[in-house]
Design a protein around this motif. Structure first.
Motif, PDB file in Angstrom:
ATOM      1  N   CYS A  11      -1.834  -8.116 -15.015  1.00 20.45           N
ATOM      2  CA  CYS A  11      -1.128  -9.242 -14.420  1.00 20.45           C
ATOM      3  C   CYS A  11      -1.575 -10.564 -15.021  1.00 20.45           C
ATOM      4  CB  CYS A  11      -1.311  -9.244 -12.909  1.00 20.45           C
ATOM      5  SG  CYS A  11      -0.421  -7.889 -12.135  1.00 20.45           S
ATOM      6  N   LEU A  12      -0.955 -11.626 -14.548  1.00 19.67           N
ATOM      7  CA  LEU A  12      -1.085 -12.957 -15.128  1.00 19.67           C
ATOM      8  C   LEU A  12      -2.312 -13.723 -14.687  1.00 19.67           C
ATOM      9  CD1 LEU A  12       0.127 -15.369 -16.669  1.00 19.67           C
ATOM     10  CD2 LEU A  12       1.405 -15.887 -14.635  1.00 19.67           C
ATOM     11  N   ILE A  19      -5.111 -13.535  -5.995  1.00 25.27           N
ATOM     12  CA  ILE A  19      -5.063 -12.116  -5.676  1.00 25.27           C
ATOM     13  C   ILE A  19      -6.096 -11.806  -4.627  1.00 25.27           C
ATOM     14  CG2 ILE A  19      -5.102  -9.825  -6.708  1.00 25.27           C
ATOM     15  CD1 ILE A  19      -4.614 -11.304  -9.362  1.00 25.27           C
ATOM     16  N   PHE A  20      -5.694 -11.974  -3.389  1.00 26.93           N
ATOM     17  CA  PHE A  20      -6.597 -11.685  -2.294  1.00 26.93           C
ATOM     18  C   PHE A  20      -5.916 -10.703  -1.363  1.00 26.93           C
ATOM     19  CE2 PHE A  20      -9.623 -14.924  -3.048  1.00 26.93           C
ATOM     20  CZ  PHE A  20      -8.921 -15.940  -3.636  1.00 26.93           C
ATOM     21  N   ALA A  21      -6.641  -9.760  -0.844  1.00 24.84           N
ATOM     22  CA  ALA A  21      -6.106  -8.854   0.164  1.00 24.84           C
ATOM     23  C   ALA A  21      -7.224  -8.436   1.079  1.00 24.84           C
ATOM     24  CB  ALA A  21      -5.477  -7.624  -0.480  1.00 24.84           C
ATOM     25  N   CYS A 302       3.871  -5.732  -6.455  1.00 29.33           N
ATOM     26  CA  CYS A 302       4.852  -4.701  -6.807  1.00 29.33           C
ATOM     27  C   CYS A 302       4.606  -4.355  -8.274  1.00 29.33           C
ATOM     28  CB  CYS A 302       6.279  -5.202  -6.632  1.00 29.33           C
ATOM     29  SG  CYS A 302       6.677  -5.795  -4.984  1.00 29.33           S
ATOM     30  N   THR A 303       4.122  -3.153  -8.544  1.00 32.61           N
ATOM     31  CA  THR A 303       3.749  -2.782  -9.915  1.00 32.61           C
ATOM     32  C   THR A 303       4.409  -1.489 -10.367  1.00 32.61           C
ATOM     33  OG1 THR A 303       1.781  -1.608  -9.136  1.00 32.61           O
ATOM     34  CG2 THR A 303       1.517  -3.936  -9.670  1.00 32.61           C
ATOM     35  N   ILE A 310       3.712 -10.568  -8.007  1.00 30.96           N
ATOM     36  CA  ILE A 310       2.523 -10.970  -7.246  1.00 30.96           C
ATOM     37  C   ILE A 310       3.022 -11.903  -6.155  1.00 30.96           C
ATOM     38  CG2 ILE A 310       0.321 -12.185  -7.294  1.00 30.96           C
ATOM     39  CD1 ILE A 310       0.050 -11.385 -10.202  1.00 30.96           C
ATOM     40  N   VAL A 311       2.829 -11.516  -4.911  1.00 34.17           N
ATOM     41  CA  VAL A 311       3.428 -12.220  -3.777  1.00 34.17           C
ATOM     42  C   VAL A 311       2.340 -12.926  -2.967  1.00 34.17           C
ATOM     43  CG1 VAL A 311       4.917 -12.005  -1.758  1.00 34.17           C
ATOM     44  CG2 VAL A 311       5.204 -10.434  -3.696  1.00 34.17           C
ATOM     45  N   THR A 312       2.497 -14.221  -2.792  1.00 33.85           N
ATOM     46  CA  THR A 312       1.523 -15.024  -2.056  1.00 33.85           C
ATOM     47  C   THR A 312       2.232 -15.865  -1.008  1.00 33.85           C
ATOM     48  OG1 THR A 312       1.625 -16.992  -3.479  1.00 33.85           O
ATOM     49  CG2 THR A 312       0.145 -15.209  -4.166  1.00 33.85           C
ATOM     50  N   GLU A 313       1.440 -16.527  -0.184  1.00 35.78           N
ATOM     51  CA  GLU A 313       2.017 -17.498   0.740  1.00 35.78           C
ATOM     52  C   GLU A 313       2.664 -18.618  -0.059  1.00 35.78           C
ATOM     53  OE1 GLU A 313      -1.040 -19.727   2.943  1.00 35.78           O
ATOM     54  OE2 GLU A 313      -2.506 -18.718   1.667  1.00 35.78           O
TER      55      GLU A 313
END
Length: 499
Positions: A11-12, A19-21, A302-303, A310-313
């Motif tokens: 990813c970028l 990238i936090f989860a 989604c990969t 890459i989905v963020t707020e």
């Protein structure tokens, strides 16, 4: 979680790559923890033993496992483990005639009944500048007010009141007997008593408390897309829709959009070959445990196909750099600018406490949301550092923001991040001016190594310039910590009034 990580591809590395989860139990564990009918009946028989919570905001369920509610609804939390550690609590609504009676609710949307947090005028953790923006933008009446946590006094509070076209701030003090007061004459056993007194008596000439500020529209952010995505953050592409292109870069594009047509998100599209897969997995493993109000959170990835998502707020005002340069930011005074700096310092202080080095702190890598809320982003260069120093062989160095020891020896640490923060302070007080104006990268490296430091910008207080110079100390260990920087910067927003 392990299965999701194994499926991740490159990813970028950019401002939108946050990238936090959350580390959570597996789905099987979650299902096992759900109260069974027998346990629910047991909870019914022990109703009086449950603490009652009250909703502070409206919430609409996003999945069938969640519970919709309105501000003022009351709940009992049925799973004590959730209450102590989880961000979603399994709850039973007490006013059961109003829709479904059990389901998961976001923990930060409720508070213990009759606690301070349930008062209509209590704002909790809100900065002085945020209070000013809210009171001037949502209220028209002199005497509109709120009480918030103090920024520079541990366990203290502050009273912010609209007075015509300005906002006055009062320090709420507590004496040795824990009584509250604004001066040495009138003392109260609670903040509620203090509020009621100053509704009837003046704070100053013709200024009394009137209407509590309407705070409930300023809802706290929810860390996850929904309860069901806490563990399963590898999501199907069909769940996401695009609404507006926000920008583009070398590796992909950024869009505003929705998850399941309910939750607003930012979606970064990334082409598969943009980053080494192993590096991405290492970064994700570390960063998934980082959570702070001023640090961006990852919602989903989604990969399964190219391009990846890459989905963020969604931070509606984009990067801090572009925001500082916008027409909208021209009206911002030193108080508002410093408040944004404090937010960044608080976020970095948290990363510092986690032994985490950002390595690319700059205004372009901070995002801005409503009410000038700032969140640190772009962890593509970041590393968790156990020994205090990370040695990098990378040639991708932002020279004008990077400490001398990092440029010369590749030695990145929290202290090199502090150097970068000093440059970010320069960007903030100059409304986004490029640092070291007129100098190219090589000239900057040469001159800084010989002791050159940028002069005090026009309009910048001398004390603030001194803080920048402390950040730019040639000896890394002599630079302040981020925790110390927060304590130094907060007093700039000093209190103006006494009752």
């Amino acid at each position: 979680m392990a299965k999701a990580l194994r499926s991740v591809c490159p990813c970028l590395n950019s401002v939108w790559d946050v990238i936090f989860a959350s580390e959570r139990n597996s789905e099987g564990q979650r299902e096992k923890d759900l109260p069974s009918p027998r346990n629910s009946l047991l909870a019914d028989s022990q109703e009086t033993r449950h603490i009652v919570y009250m909703a502070l905001y409206d919430f609409r369920a996003r999945t069938s496992d969640e519970l919709s509610f309105r501000a003022g609804d009351e709940f009992e939390i049925l799973n004590d483990d959730d209450r102590s550690s989880g961000t979603w609590w399994f709850a039973r609504k007490r006013n059961r005639s109003n829709g479904e009676c059990t389901g998961y609710i976001p923990y930060n949307y409720v508070a213990k009944k009759e606690s301070l947090a349930t008062e209509s005028w209590y704002a909790g953790k809100l900065s002085r500048s945020e209070a000013k923006v809210i009171l001037l933008s949502t209220q028209t009446t002199t005497g509109s007010f709120l009480i918030r946590e103090s920024e520079n006094q541990e366990n203290g509070h502050a009273l912010s009141v609209r007075d015509g076209t300005i906002v006055r701030h009062y320090r709420v003090m507590q004496d040795k007997t824990e009584q509250f007061c604004l001066n040495t004459i009138n003392r109260f056993s609670s903040l509620k008593e203090l509020v009621e007194y100053y509704k009837l008596n003046s704070l100053r000439s013709d200024l009394r408390l009137t209407t509590p500020c309407q705070l409930k529209q300023h809802r706290p952010s929810i860390r996850d897309l929904s309860y069901l995505t806490v563990d399963e953050w590898e999501r199907p592409r069909k769940e996401f829709t695009f609404t507006k292109k926000l920008g583009s870069g070398h590796f992909g594009e950024v869009y505003a959009g929705y998850w399941n047509k309910t939750v607003q998100v930012a979606i970064k599209t990334v082409h598969a070959g943009a980053m080494n897969r192993k590096d991405f997995q290492i970064e994700t493993q570390v960063m998934k445990n980082l959570h702070h109000p001023y640090v961006m959170s990852l919602y989903a990835i989604c990969t399964t196909a190219d391009p990846f998502y890459i989905v963020t707020e969604l931070m509606k005002n984009g990067s801090l750099l572009n925001y500082l340069r916008s027409k909208e930011a021209l009206h911002l005074g030193l108080e508002q600018l410093l408040d944004m700096a404090v937010q960044v310092a608080e976020g970095m202080s948290y990363l510092e406490s986690q032994n985490y080095v950002h390595r690319d702190l700059a205004a372009r890598n901070v995002l801005v949301g409503d009410n000038c809320i700032c969140k640190i982003a772009d962890f593509g260069l970041a590393r968790a550092v156990k020994e205090g120093v990370y040695v990098s062989q990378s040639t991708a160095i932002p020279y004008k923001w990077t400490a001398p020891e990092a440029i010369e020896f590749g030695r990145f640490s929290v202290k090199s991040d502090v150097w970068s923060f000093g440059v970010l302070l320069y960007e903030i007080v100059t409304h986004g001016r490029t640092p070291y104006p007129g100098l190219d990268n090589q000239e900057v490296v040469s001159m800084v190594s010989k002791g050159y430091r940028m002069p005090c910008p026009d309009g910048c207080p001398g004390k603030l310039n001194e803080i920048m110079l402390q950040c730019w100390n040639s000896t890394a260990q002599n630079r302040p910590s981020f925790k110390a920087l927060v304590q130094i910067l907060v007093p700039f927003n000093s209190y103006e009034d006494t009752a």
